[in-house]
Structure formats: structure tokens, C-alpha cells
Design a protein around this motif. Structure first.
Motif, short mmCIF file in Angstrom:
data_model
loop_
_atom_site.label_atom_id
_atom_site.label_comp_id
_atom_site.label_asym_id
_atom_site.label_seq_id
_atom_site.Cartn_x
_atom_site.Cartn_y
_atom_site.Cartn_z
N MET A 26 0.84 -1.19 0.00
CA MET A 26 0.00 0.00 0.00
C MET A 26 0.88 1.24 0.00
SD MET A 26 -3.03 -0.77 2.76
CE MET A 26 -4.25 -2.06 2.49
N ASP A 48 -0.28 -2.22 -4.94
CA ASP A 48 -1.63 -2.77 -4.99
C ASP A 48 -2.71 -1.74 -4.67
OD1 ASP A 48 -0.79 -5.58 -5.43
OD2 ASP A 48 0.06 -5.35 -3.43
N THR A 49 -2.46 -0.92 -3.65
CA THR A 49 -3.48 0.01 -3.14
C THR A 49 -2.85 1.35 -2.85
OG1 THR A 49 -4.60 -1.85 -2.06
CG2 THR A 49 -5.24 0.36 -1.37
N CYS A 72 -3.15 0.11 -9.60
CA CYS A 72 -3.52 0.02 -8.19
C CYS A 72 -4.94 0.55 -7.95
CB CYS A 72 -2.53 0.80 -7.33
SG CYS A 72 -2.26 2.50 -7.83
N VAL A 73 -5.54 0.05 -6.89
CA VAL A 73 -6.86 0.52 -6.45
C VAL A 73 -6.64 1.80 -5.65
CG1 VAL A 73 -8.86 -0.01 -5.02
CG2 VAL A 73 -7.78 -1.81 -6.40
N VAL A 97 -9.53 -1.09 5.44
CA VAL A 97 -8.91 -1.36 4.15
C VAL A 97 -7.87 -2.45 4.34
CG1 VAL A 97 -7.52 -0.38 2.29
CG2 VAL A 97 -9.24 1.03 3.43
#
Length: 253
Positions: A26, A48-49, A72-73, A97
């Protein structure tokens, strides 16, 4: 597996933070893409995030470039969705999250902006506070009220004292110099100034500290202490009013 937290200097005095756990990587805030992308490449990590704390440009300037590169989200405060890059998920207080050691709990910390959020990783233990709670200080109250900011800081102050606080700018030395004007005889504050001056000489980041140290030296967190009311000549004031006076003095410092 403990979380691995990487501090990434950005722009003039901003920080982004990469957090790696067993289930992914993240990023908290993206002031600019290049130094973050370089750090990810150097470690062989993919993002990823991406978590956004608030809408100011110096916290979101690199979002779209990193999204394009990593797929990425992107998540951020739902209350600021109209001011942010497009969100895959809007977040509100109480949301979580991620999962496992990489689970982050969303804390609403309005004041600097109305929708500002912080991210608390109990497994760290760490909290990423951006421009709400800062090392030895707090952000300017741009959109909210002093009462709102005091409530936000009080939430963060209630976290476990061993929690590491990761803030969004390196204003630490200036904040400490101001803090000395409020509590010149605080021995822990005097000692912290000496440590930060030494760290600055060695070009080390200084905007990261355990919450216990903030509670002992940050005047904005200490506004509820009885001796602070006396020191400021506000014997009958509420903690929020004491905070407002300290913030006003810092704005003029």
C-alpha cells in the motif's frame, strides 16, 4: 510478519509512505510519482493500493501516474471525492482497508480539510496522519474549526502510546522551536530538540515519532493539561479554547 514501512521524501518537504505486509503493498499519499516509482522499482515491488488522506495537491499529484503504471486501487475520503482523482472506493470513519497485518482502520480527522482521514495499522502499530497530527505540531485549520481539529487530535491521542506517527511534512524543527515558546522548561521537549537537530545534520527524516513522544512534547496534544491553561493565561478555558490559542500563536510564529 511485521509491516515494512518505507519513508519516501517528495517535493520540498513532503513524505509518502510505502507499507508492505504479507498480503500486498500500500501507499499512503502520492505527492509526486517519480521518487515513489523509483523506490518501488528498487525493491521489486508492485503497488496494490493507494490511500489518499485529503485533497491538497501536494498529497495527490502523483496518483494518476502511479495508477497507470501499477493498476492500483485508489481509495480516499468519500467526503472529498469531488476534489480528488477518481476513487475506486470512498472511505468513511470506521471502514477497514486490507486484511490481516495489512489492515488499516480509517479515522476521520477533519480540521485541516473537512474530509481529512488518517489510516491506523494496529499491526504496525502505526498511524499515518498527513496534515492532521504532525511531528511536534498539527496542520493549519484551513477548512474546519479549532474545535473540530481538537476533537480530531483527541482521537489520535487515544491510540496506544507505542503507535508510531507518520506525518506528511517535515516541519519538525520549526514546530519544536515554537513548542519551546509554550513550554520552555519541558525537559522532554528540550531533549527532543537536541535529537532533531542532530538528525537534521545527518539528513535523516524527522517527521516520524512514537505517539508517546508526541504526548510528552507536542503542545497541540497537551492543550488539555491544566498547566497549559495557566501558562497561557486561560485559567477558565476549555481544552478546545486552549488549542485555538496555541494554533493562533503558531500561525503568527
Amino acid at each position: 510478519m511485521a509491516l515494512e514501512i518505507v519513508t519516501v521524501p517528495c517535493l520540498k518537504d513532503n513524505y509518502a509512505y510505502i507499507v508492505k505486509g504479507p498480503d500486498g503493498v500500500m501507499l499512503i499519499d502520492a505527492p509526486e510519482a517519480a521518487p515513489i516509482a523509483a523506490e518501488l522499482r528498487a525493491r521489486g515491488w508492485s503497488l496494490d493500493t493507494l490511500l489518499i488522506t485529503h485533497h491538497h495537491h501536494d498529497h495527490v499529484g502523483g496518483v494518476e501516474e502511479l495508477r497507470a503504471a501499477h493498476g492500483c486501487v485508489v481509495m480516499g475520503p468519500a467526503d472529498e471525492a469531488d476534489k480528488l482523482p477518481p476513487l475506486d472506493r470512498g472511505l468513511t470513519e470506521g471502514d477497514t482497508v486490507g486484511a490481516g497485518d495489512l489492515a488499516a482502520h480509517v479515522i476521520a480527522v477533519p480540521g485541516h480539510t473537512l474530509g481529512h482521514v488518517a489510516f491506523h495499522f494496529p499491526a504496525g502499530p502505526a498511524v499515518f496522519t498527513a496534515d492532521s497530527l504532525m511531528a511536534a505540531g498539527c496542520g493549519r485549520v484551513f477548512e474546519g474549526t479549532p474545535e473540530m481539529m481538537w476533537e480530531s487530535l483527541s482521537k489520535l491521542a487515544a491510540l496506544p502510546p507505542e503507535t508510531m506517527v507518520y506525518s506528511g511534512h517535515d516541519y519538525t524543527l520549526a514546530n519544536l522551536k515554537f513548542a519551546r515558546t509554550i513550554e520552555p522548561e519541558n525537559p522532554e521537549l528540550v531533549a527532543r530538540v537536541d535529537r532533531i537537530v542532530s538528525a537534521k545534520v545527518q539528513k535523516q527524516p524527522t517527521a516520524q515519532a512514537p505517539l508517546s513522544e508526541e504526548l510528552a512534547t507536542n503542545p497541540f496534544l497537551r492543550a488539555g493539561e491544566p498547566h497549559m491553561r495557566q501558562a497561557l493565561g486561560l485559567a477558565e478555558a476549555t481544552p478546545a479554547q486552549v488549542f485555538a490559542e496555541i494554533r493562533s500563536r503558531k500561525d503568527r510564529f
